[in-house]
Every structure is written in C-alpha cells, then in structure tokens.
Design a protein around this motif. Structure first.
Motif, short mmCIF file in Angstrom:
data_model
loop_
_atom_site.label_atom_id
_atom_site.label_comp_id
_atom_site.label_asym_id
_atom_site.label_seq_id
_atom_site.Cartn_x
_atom_site.Cartn_y
_atom_site.Cartn_z
N LYS C 38 0.86 -1.19 0.00
CA LYS C 38 0.00 0.00 0.00
C LYS C 38 0.89 1.24 0.00
O LYS C 38 2.10 1.15 0.20
N THR C 39 0.27 2.40 -0.16
CA THR C 39 1.06 3.62 0.01
C THR C 39 1.19 3.85 1.52
O THR C 39 0.37 3.36 2.29
N PRO C 40 2.21 4.60 1.96
CA PRO C 40 2.41 4.77 3.40
C PRO C 40 1.18 5.25 4.15
O PRO C 40 0.90 4.79 5.24
N TYR C 60 8.69 0.05 0.19
CA TYR C 60 9.96 -0.66 0.02
C TYR C 60 11.10 0.33 -0.21
O TYR C 60 12.18 0.19 0.38
N THR C 61 10.87 1.31 -1.05
CA THR C 61 11.94 2.28 -1.28
C THR C 61 12.22 3.06 0.00
O THR C 61 13.37 3.26 0.37
N GLN C 65 15.78 2.90 1.92
CA GLN C 65 16.56 4.13 1.99
C GLN C 65 16.82 4.58 3.41
O GLN C 65 17.71 5.38 3.66
N ALA C 66 16.04 4.05 4.34
CA ALA C 66 16.25 4.46 5.74
C ALA C 66 17.67 4.07 6.14
O ALA C 66 18.14 3.00 5.79
N ALA C 247 7.08 -3.34 5.03
CA ALA C 247 7.92 -3.69 3.89
C ALA C 247 9.21 -4.35 4.37
O ALA C 247 9.65 -5.38 3.84
N LEU C 248 9.80 -3.75 5.39
CA LEU C 248 11.05 -4.29 5.92
C LEU C 248 10.81 -5.68 6.53
O LEU C 248 11.62 -6.60 6.34
#
Lengths: 293, 442, 278
Positions: C38-40, C60-61, C65-66, C247-248
C-alpha cells in the motif's frame, strides 16, 4: 587414551563455552543480587538478601509473576488444543494434506518481533483490520467494540495471540509425528472393541502420545514463560502494566530504571522457579522408563 | 513518553517575540563572537580530525540535525553518523551505556527531563556557555542545562504542544451558524477548557468524526492541563514535595478524562493512544482538534485528506491562563567518550548553526536569534502559536528529579489509563499515585 | 486411523475444516504482505482495508533508503553465520562424545545443557553485555554471535544427539577395525551419515539467531545492529511508519520463506525428531 577420556575431551569445548557464557553470567547475577548498586552514581553497597526481601514483598513483582503464569498457561493450553486438533486433521487426511502442512509451518519461521508488530497492527484500536472485519461480518457491533490492546482486562490474552500463532505449528508437527508412530493395529484393536472417536482419543491416542505431549508442553511452557519481544512490541507492558510479565519487568527494572541489584534478585527468583517447575513437570508427566538421556 | 519534553524552571515569562526582536542584533554579534561558521579555525583541525563521530538522537529529532551534520562534515572533514532511536529506546540506551561507563556514541541529544538522571555521567560544557551564548538562549533553557553547578547540555531545539484544528470545519458557514445557535457564542478555535469541550462535543459525529483525541499512553498533555489549572508545580512542587493530589491536579484530571468518559468526544481505545496514534487519527481526518507538539504542523503528509486544511492556535488555557509544557532537547557529551574534543566541537557547531535546524522538517530551534530570523515567514505559521504557548502564564516545566522517568512509567501513565474508565474515582487515583511517587522520590 | 469406513461427507468436512484453519493461520502474513504494497498513508488508513487502494512500492523504497537498513541485513547475516558456526563447531564433538561413549559425564552434561535452555535471556543479558564490553566485542556481530550461541548451542547439542543416536554403533566399530582413529572415524564415517542432521541443526541455529531480538537489543548500538532491532525502531513517537515497517518485515522474512520452501522436509524432521524421540 581411553574412550571415556576421549569423550570427555570432545565435550570440553562446548562445556567451557556454556560455562563462560551461561553459567558465569548466572553466578555473576547471584553476586549482583546481593548489592544495592547505583550505576550512574557509581556506588554499590552490600545488602545481603535485602533485594530478595524487597522483590518478594513488591506488589509489582508478584503481579508480574502471576501474569507470567497466566500467560504461559493460556498460551500452552491454546497451542495444545489447536495443535492437537490440526494434527488429528492432518493425520486423518494423510499424505494429501502435505501442501497445507508446509503452509502451516511458516509462522514458526517468522521472527517474533515481526509477529508482534503484525498482530499489534491487526488488533490496534481504530485502524486494526481484525475489528474491522469482525464488524463487517456483524460479529461485533462496531470495529472498536473490543479494545484488544487497550483494555487491561483482556490485554494479557491479546498479546498472547502472536505467540500462539507462531508456535501452534510446532505443537501440530510434533503431535502429528507422534500420531504417525502409533501402530495401526493398536487403533484397529480399539476400533474392533467398539470404541467411539472420543473414547479412542482419550483412552488410546492421548495415553500413547504422552511422552511426546510431555516434551512439547515443557519446551513450549519454558519458552512462553520467557516471552519478551512479542509483548514488548505490542504494548510495552501496558496499559496499566496489565501485560507486563516477568521478562518485561526485569528488563524495565534493569535497563530503564537502572537498578541492577533488584533486577538480579528478580532474575534469580524467576530462574529458580522456572527450573523447579520444569523439573517437577518433567518428573510428573514424562512416561516412566522413557528417559534415555 | 514525551517526544519533546520540557525543561526546568518555567519558560521565560517575558514576551518571546519581543525579546527575540530586542536581542536580534546582539545575537548576530554573539554568533560571530562564539565562532560562527569560522571555517578557517575548524578547518585547521581537519588535518587530524577526519574520521567520524556518532550522535545519538531521537528518531523524530534526527531531521533537526541533518543539515548541521552535513555542514560540519563539509567544513571539518569529520563524518557525523546520526544514529536514530525511538524515544524510549534512546532513554534505555543512555541508561545502559552511561551506567556501564562505556559508550558507543560521542554526542547524544537528551530530553531535558533526562539531564538530572544522567548529569553525573556527562562532561561539563561550561566553556561553551559564554555570556553571549547565554544571552541568546531563553533563561529556562540555560538554567535547565545546569545540573549541580555544571552545564551538561547545549539546547538545540525546543517545542511545546499547541492546538491543531480543522480550518475547513471551523470556517464552514453552516457549522458556524449551527454552533452559535447551540452555544450562544461564535465558533472559533477554543482558548479555554469550556470552549474546547463545547467544540469537541459539537464536532463529534458518531464514529465518522470525533471532537478530539484523549491520549492515555503519554502524560505530558495532562501535565499541561495541570499547569493551566494553576498548580504550583507539576506533580512535585518546587521544594520537591509531592502535590499530585492537589485540587489543581484533580481539576485537570477531571477535565482530561471526562472528555473520554462522560463527554465521549474521543475515539475508542484512549488508554493506549500515544503521540503517533493521535497524530494518525488527526491526519486521517478522524478528529476535529488535536493538542500536539508544534513541530507536527509542517509534517502533515501531502496525501492526507486534511492537507492544507489545518490551522494552528496556541494551547488552550484553564483558570491560570494559557499553558504548555516546554519540550527542549539538549546536546550532551558523555564523560566516558573517546572523542571529547571533536564531540564538543560539534556541539558548539550545532549552536552556531542553530538556524539551520529551522529549515528541517521539524522546524524548531533553541536560539532567540534563530527564531527571530524566521518569525513571520510563510510555512512557519505554527511559530506564533508555539511562542505564544511557551510564553503563556501557566506554562510550567516538569520537575527536576532523577526519578522522573520512573515516576512517569510506574505512576503517571498507569494512573491516567485507570482514569479513562467510565466511573473512575479521580481523587482516589491521584492519592494512590501520590503514595507511589513518594516512595520513589524519598 | 485412516481408511476405515470414512464416509465421503466426513472427509469433505475435514477438508473444509483444514482449509479454514490454514486460511486463518495464513491470513495475518498475507495481510502483512498486502499492506507492504500500500502507500504509506493507505497503510494506516481508518478504517483499514485488506487490499491496497493502489499498489505501490513506496514502502519498500522508503524502508531500504532508511539509514542503517542495508547494513543491518549484513549484520544479521554475519551474526547468524558466526553463531551457527560456533554451534556446529562446538556441538558436533560434544554430541558425539555424549552419545558414542555413554558415560555419566555425558548424561550430566546433557542435563546441564537442558538446564541452560531454561535460563531466561533477560536474566543473563546484562552480565553478557558487561562481558562483551570487557572483550571489546560490544556492538559487533562477533559479540552478538557469541551471545546467540548460548541459545543455539544447547538446542544444537540436543538435536545432534538425536541424530548421532540413530547411527548404528557397528558402523563406527567397523571403521575403527579398519584402523581409523577415533577422530577420523567421526569425520569420514559418521559425519557423512549424519550430514543431513547437521544441516537441519545448522538451519535451526541460523534461524534462532536471525530472529533473535533481546540480545540484539542489549548488545548492539549502531555498527552491529541487526534488522529485528531496526524494524522495532520504526515505531517512533513521531509518527506511524507502519508502511515501511511492514515492507522491511516482509523483506526480512524472504530468506526464511525460501529456506522453508526448499528445506521443508528437513525442517519438519528436525522439529519433530528431538521432541518425539525425547
């Protein structure tokens, strides 16, 4: 070199490792429990068994101990009932159910921290999907009718759900393997005697599974009593400390409040009780004569 | 439990903006005197100073330091690793590492209430607190930094809860007419408890919209109301006596919990609602008003249904007027760290370039001159609400006691959660909490 | 139990029951995967929906990127490998010693090993932190790997004993008659026979470390942080980052899911062996 000495020699490295990293920390813990230490101030004062008296007299500690017991019994009971039911199901359906057994295995492999997080996400008020779905199928009047993680009366059971979800499959697989080992003629004989399904289960299957059940219950009982991450992630022990088990209380006392002496005393009490219960349980429900190791 | 926690003796009572204006000139001078960006001098150290330092920071506050860290690296060649942790995790890590006397970081951002707890393990920064520096920081921030006679932290940013409200609802003609008809006065962002209750009741529309949220998992918001009620101190009075059973504390608890218990203007599950939960409820359009930290104003996501429809007003006021709980953060250097020189240099640098923090997503700073530079610029509308709140007559800092976190975890939060059950006996809960807290601070 | 006069309708009912049970157990994970796409802000929508409104890889991105996320995967992997190597390296000789030369010491050692399984990690966590500090191993995969081996070594010894017991004694005797030394016999005769069992044990040791949280929380700070800690740290006070967090969590589960898929039979064998023979 005799075989015996050779065997000893083989065990030495592992024994040394476990002494250094398990036995020594436990000894250190015992030593620490005798001191009232203020790490930030850098003071440490010998208080004998003062910490133990303090801990055993503390309402927080007793409440957390009781919660640990309730949590453990609840988790193990649910897992056993669900696990046995699914094991019987798998057994009845035989090889054709193999794909399902694989799917069933998955939760077991998932990290507890992921499980805790996932279930927090499923159960949380206002944006949890479980309440939403239950209200859509009209089981609940509205999606927030049950405050899974915010109602102190039920939170201890809610935080147990991920643990049950994660490890029921362990129970299932172990019991399933046990079921497969029951000789067919024993069951056949019981059937010929006219035993119904219930009688078969209670009189024949469960007694024959006894050693397997014993191991599964003890292994899971010890694990559940030590549960930490699933609860920490879901509620952090709240609300009103209603989901604070001993592991969380010790962690809080030690890491958050910086009271190593008290935390050590709690740990020792916890460890000793866990050990005694496990030994007694092993002695009582392990089938006599079955212990080869 | 509070992201932006408070400080110490009350926030400066003088008018924030006025002061900021007056000291603007001196501040400009001060920043030069204090070393400014001075690339020449810092660059000189670059010969041996390349390498890196690591800075522990609360996850949400990380943005505050990113620009400062990048500039520091650019000018000195020293890499800055910003390590983010959740609020509770940060406290736990500080506790563990400072207790063990061996630390994995060189600088840490500390919530003001933690300074008394950890002061003994922090390096004194007295050399940084020149008269010019002290002159450009609010008095309460300076005195909060000083524990047992030594300055152990440099203020980096400060915050307070303000009132967020839905402009689209409050400015809707139909709503305005209906409100005035019902309550006899025009609809506007509330400034008093009574107005707040009225607006909250008015905007509660079944499960589609709630008037506001009630946060049971955090204590600072209730403390702000305690101050508004006119208490002499929050939980403890200035002499350290436990006064949580005072009439002011009771009034505040009654106001706070009745929003949930009798008025029923808050979404369900109040006991476990924390900052993140409350923020999401508001961003999702489920609440009409939210009492929240000012920094969240520019953080409302662009894909949120309420983006662009939010107004900011000062925190509401009680009998004693408008009040908030200031939430300053300090940069501190651990005594046991190995790179004290570079760490101290970074702290100084962060002070010098404090205005850069404002450009971060949190948009907060600690220096008067930094605030002055941005006051009135577009996108910083919440500054007026923030400064008015910080300047409010009832604004009070949390007490200075090393046991504060323990008081919060074992007494205040459970007490609030118990109070969020209909029929709760507030007076009895407060007096029970008093006993608990007395045994902690004695 | 099977095949004796089961009515067709009973079988059908059992299948339905099975599908329902498996679906209930599978749903949470499916929901996790769906949420990660989903979107955040859709991920924390009120009310929530099962399916994403729009499929998106934003979580996921954002997660990748975190800062520290990619490094944490490397840490998780090296920690798990170190602790697995320790468990197998120390566990194989110990288990062999216990089972092959049945002795009092062996039995005592076995019980002692079982006792270590009852020690709550939270209890020994703090002394272990102090030890890691003293050894200069704090915040390193090596230090954490050592700590994880305290969990996986007892488990490994327990499992390996079961596997060694199933090797017929004559096999080794035959090897010894052939003139092999005892170590040679272990290495070139016994090991090939139990290699499957060792592999299963290694998987369990690996998983125990891969999924571990408490020691990682206590022992690592920045450089050595493993992914479970990073996942938990997404729960900040400053906003719900549940989208990236899911996602993570999904990414972190991929290796485990793949492992399970390919080694399913062995894992089941390992899980049940210890308990059933116990």
């Amino acid at each position: 070199m005799s075989d015996r000495r050779f065997a000893l020699l083989l065990m030495v490295p592992a024994a040394l490792f476990l002494s250094a990293f398990v036995a020594w920390p436990v000894v250190k813990l015992g030593w620490d429990s005798l001191f009232d230490t203020q790490p930030l101030a850098g003071t440490s004062e010998f208080v004998g068994l003062g910490n133990f008296a303090d801990v055993l007299g503390s309402a927080d500690f007793r409440a957390a101990a009781l919660r640990t017991v309730v949590y453990t019994v609840f988790v193990v009971t649910c897992e056993f009932v669900l696990g046995l039911a699914t094991a019987l199901l798998f057994n009845a359906l035989g090889q054709r159910s193999r794909v399902f057994r694989t799917i069933f295995l998955y939760p077991l492999m998932i990290a507890p921290v992921v499980a805790g997080l996932l279930w927090r996400f499923l159960l949380i008020d206002n944006f949890g999907i479980v309440g939403q779905l239950l209200s859509q199928v009209r089981v609940l009047s509205d999606s927030n009718a049950i405050g899974w993680l915010s109602d102190p009366d039920i939170v201890l059971f809610s935080v147990a759900i991920p643990d049950i979800w994660l490890t029921t499959s362990f129970m299932t697989l172990v019991l399933f393997a046990g079921l497969q080992n029951i000789p067919g003629d024993v069951l056949e004989a019981a059937r010929l005697d006219g035993a119904g399904a219930r009688t078969m289960l209670v009189r024949v299957i469960l007694p024959m599974l006894r050693p397997v059940i014993a191991v599964a219950l003890i292994v899971r009982g010890v694990d559940a009593a030590r549960a930490f991450d699933v609860i920490l992630i879901q509620t952090g022990g709240g609300p009103q400390s209603a989901s604070q088990t001993l592991s969380l209380l010790i962690y809080q006392t030690m890491v958050r409040f910086g009271e190593p002496g008290r935390a050590a005393a709690m740990s020792i009490v916890y460890l000793v009780v866990l050990f005694v219960v496990a030994v007694v349980a092993t002695r009582t429900i392990w089938s006599p004569g079955g212990e080869q190791r | 439990m509070n992201p932006q926690s408070p400080a110490t003796p009350g926030w400066s009572r003088r008018s924030f903006l006025q002061l900021a204006g007056l000291t603007g000139a001196t501040a400009a001078l001060a920043s030069c005197a204090a070393g400014g960006p001075a690339p020449a001098s810092t660059g000189g150290a670059g010969t041996g100073a390349s390498g890196s330092i690591s800075v522990l920071v609360e996850a949400g506050g990380k943005a505050e330091l990113e620009k400062v860290a990048a500039l520091f690296t650019q000018q000195t060649g020293t890499k800055v690793d910003l390590v983010e942790l959740p609020y509770d995790g940060l406290f736990n890590r500080l506790q563990t590492e400072l207790s063990a006397g061996s630390v994995s970081f060189d600088v840490a951002a500390l919530d003001a209430v933690w300074l008394p707890t950890f002061a003994g393990a922090l390096a004194p920064l007295d050399a940084l607190f020149t008269d010019a520096v002290k002159g450009d920081l609010f008095d309460s921030l300076v005195s909060g930094a000083q524990i047992n006679g030594a300055y152990v932290g440099m203020p980096v940013w400060t915050n307070a809860e303000i009132l967020f409200y839905r402009k689209d609802l409050f400015e809707d003609a139909k709503e305005k007419a209906a409100f005035e008809k019902k309550y006899g006065y025009p609809l506007a962002p509330p400034t008093t408890w009574q107005q707040f209750q009225d607006a909250a009741v008015f905007f509660t529309r079944g499960t589609a919209l709630y008037g506001t949220d009630v946060k049971g998992a955090v204590e600072t918001e209730w403390l702000a109301h305690v101050g508004q009620a006119g208490a002499k101190g929050l939980v403890l009075d200035p002499s350290g006596k436990v006064i949580i059973d005072s009439p002011e504390h009771l009034k505040a608890l009654t106001f706070y919990s009745n929003l949930n218990n009798t008025l029923k203007v808050a979404p369900p599950g109040a006991a476990q609602v924390d900052w993140g939960g409350a923020q999401n409820l508001f961003n999702q359009g489920k609440t009409a008003m939210m009492r929240f930290w000012a920094h969240a104003f520019p953080l409302i996501p662009t894909d949120s249904p309420i983006h662009g429809k939010v107004g900011a007003a000062p925190m509401i006021g009680g009998a004693a007027g408008v009040g908030g709980v200031p939430g300053p953060w300090y940069l501190s250097v651990p005594k046991s760290g190995g790179k004290a020189e570079q760490a101290t240099k970074f702290v100084q640098f962060a002070y010098d370039n404090n205005a850069l923090s404002i450009k971060s997503s949190l948009g907060l700073a600690a220096r008067k001159s930094a605030f002055a530079e941005y006051a009135g610029k577009p996108g910083y509308e919440h500054f007026a609400a923030l400064t008015a709140t910080l300047d409010g007559p009832a604004t009070k800092a949390r007490p200075t006691t090393p046991k504060w976190q323990q008081i919060v975890d074992t007494a205040l939060v459970p007490m609030l959660q118990k109070s969020l059950v209909p029929g709760a006996d507030y007076a009895q809960l407060l007096s029970a909490a008093k006993g608990q807290i007395e045994s902690l601070v004695s | 139990m099977r095949g004796v006069g089961q009515k067709r309708s009973t079988v059908a009912a059992l299948w339905v029951a099975l599908v329902v049970v498996v679906a209930l157990f599978g749903f949470p994970f499916v929901y996790l995967v769906l949420t990660s796409f989903k979107t955040p802000s859709d991920a924390i929508a009120i009310p929530p929906a099962v399916l994403p409104r729009a499929w998106s890889l934003q979580n996921y991105t954002a997660a990748l990127q975190a800062p520290g996320v990619v490094a944490s995967f490397v840490n998780s992997l090296s920690t798990a490998l170190i602790s697995t190597a320790l468990s197998i390296g120390l566990g194989v000789p110990a288990a062999y010693g216990i089972t092959r030369f049945a002795s009092r010491a062996g039995r005592v050692f076995m019980s002692a090993t079982l006792v270590t399984r009852m020690v709550p990690p939270v209890a020994i966590g703090i002394p272990i932190v102090a030890m890691a500090n003293a050894l200069g191993l704090r915040d390193t995969p090596t230090g954490l790997g050592l700590a994880h081996a305290t969990i996986s070594l007892p488990l490994s010894i327990w499992l390996l004993c079961s596997f060694f017991e199933s090797v017929p004694g004559e096999l080794e005797e035959a090897a010894r008659v052939d003139g092999c030394g005892r170590l040679r016999a272990l290495w070139s005769v016994i090991m090939p026979v139990v290699s499957g069992g060792v592999a299963v044990t290694a998987i369990f040791a690996f998983l125990a470390s891969w999924n571990e949280f408490l020691f990682a929380l206590l022992l690592t700070a920045t450089r050595g942080q493993t992914t479970p800690i990073v996942i938990a740290n997404f729960q900040t006070q400053f906003g719900l980052q549940w989208g990236p967090m899911t996602a993570l969590a999904c990414l972190y589960s991929v290796p485990v899911v793949v492992l399970t898929l390919f080694l399913q039979r062995r894992i089941v064998a390992g899980l049940t062996l210890g308990a059933v023979k116990g």
